[in-house]
Write an enzyme that holds these catalytic residues in place. Structure first.
Site, PDB file in Angstrom:
ATOM      1  N   TYR A  10       0.316  -4.569   0.446  1.00  0.00           N
ATOM      2  CA  TYR A  10       1.293  -3.487   0.378  1.00  0.00           C
ATOM      3  C   TYR A  10       2.724  -3.953   0.571  1.00  0.00           C
ATOM      4  CZ  TYR A  10      -0.673  -3.392   5.120  1.00  0.00           C
ATOM      5  OH  TYR A  10      -1.198  -3.730   6.341  1.00  0.00           O
ATOM      6  N   CYS A  38      -4.449 -20.774  -5.072  1.00  0.00           N
ATOM      7  CA  CYS A  38      -3.866 -20.614  -6.415  1.00  0.00           C
ATOM      8  C   CYS A  38      -4.247 -19.254  -6.984  1.00  0.00           C
ATOM      9  CB  CYS A  38      -4.320 -21.743  -7.337  1.00  0.00           C
ATOM     10  SG  CYS A  38      -3.671 -23.329  -6.850  1.00  0.00           S
ATOM     11  N   TYR A  67      -3.001  -5.641  12.480  1.00  0.00           N
ATOM     12  CA  TYR A  67      -4.185  -6.021  11.724  1.00  0.00           C
ATOM     13  C   TYR A  67      -4.067  -7.347  10.980  1.00  0.00           C
ATOM     14  CZ  TYR A  67      -4.699  -1.069  12.617  1.00  0.00           C
ATOM     15  OH  TYR A  67      -4.726   0.146  13.222  1.00  0.00           O
TER      16      TYR A  67
END
Length: 131
Positions: A10, A38, A67
């Site tokens: 996010y 990657c 978290y």
């Protein structure tokens, strides 16, 4: 991405600084700070202004956010990062990095047939993470 997923999930912002304190007025540059996997989402910061750094310089993430540890994973057989609590010039490792052998023990198919052995391994890993 497996070390700190919040930016990928996010677009979370985390302050990032070089461990070696730059000289006053040191030059800055714009960087993409990426992780070791990657993957297109393995980015901690894009277009971030930082004091000039060179390959091998270490960077500090000034927070992991809520978290941060819970969202981490052992994707691609990469051991979880240790958790370090820092206060001023003091630090303590509050959860050590598991060894590769400990990770493999948790994944070994032969252990799955031995629930008591699996409980012992999980207890051992959990106890060492608390120390």
């Amino acid at each position: 991405m497996n070390d700190l997923m919040r930016p990928a999930l996010y677009d979370a912002h985390h302050d990032i600084l070089p461990l070696a304190e730059p000289a006053p007025g040191a030059a800055q540059a714009t960087y993409d700070v990426v992780g070791p996997i990657c993957e297109s989402t393995d980015k901690f910061a894009v277009g971030r202004r930082l004091p000039t750094v060179a390959p091998g310089d270490r960077l500090a993430f000034m927070s992991a956010g809520a978290y941060g540890a819970v969202l981490s994973s052992a994707y691609n057989a990469r051991p979880l990062v240790p958790e370090v609590l820092v206060h001023g010039d003091k630090f303590d490792i509050v959860r050590r990095r598991p060894t590769f052998d400990e990770m493999v023990e948790l994944e070994a198919g032969t252990r799955l047939a031995d629930p008591d052995g699996m409980k012992a391994i999980n207890a051992k890993v959990s106890a060492t993470w608390r120390n």
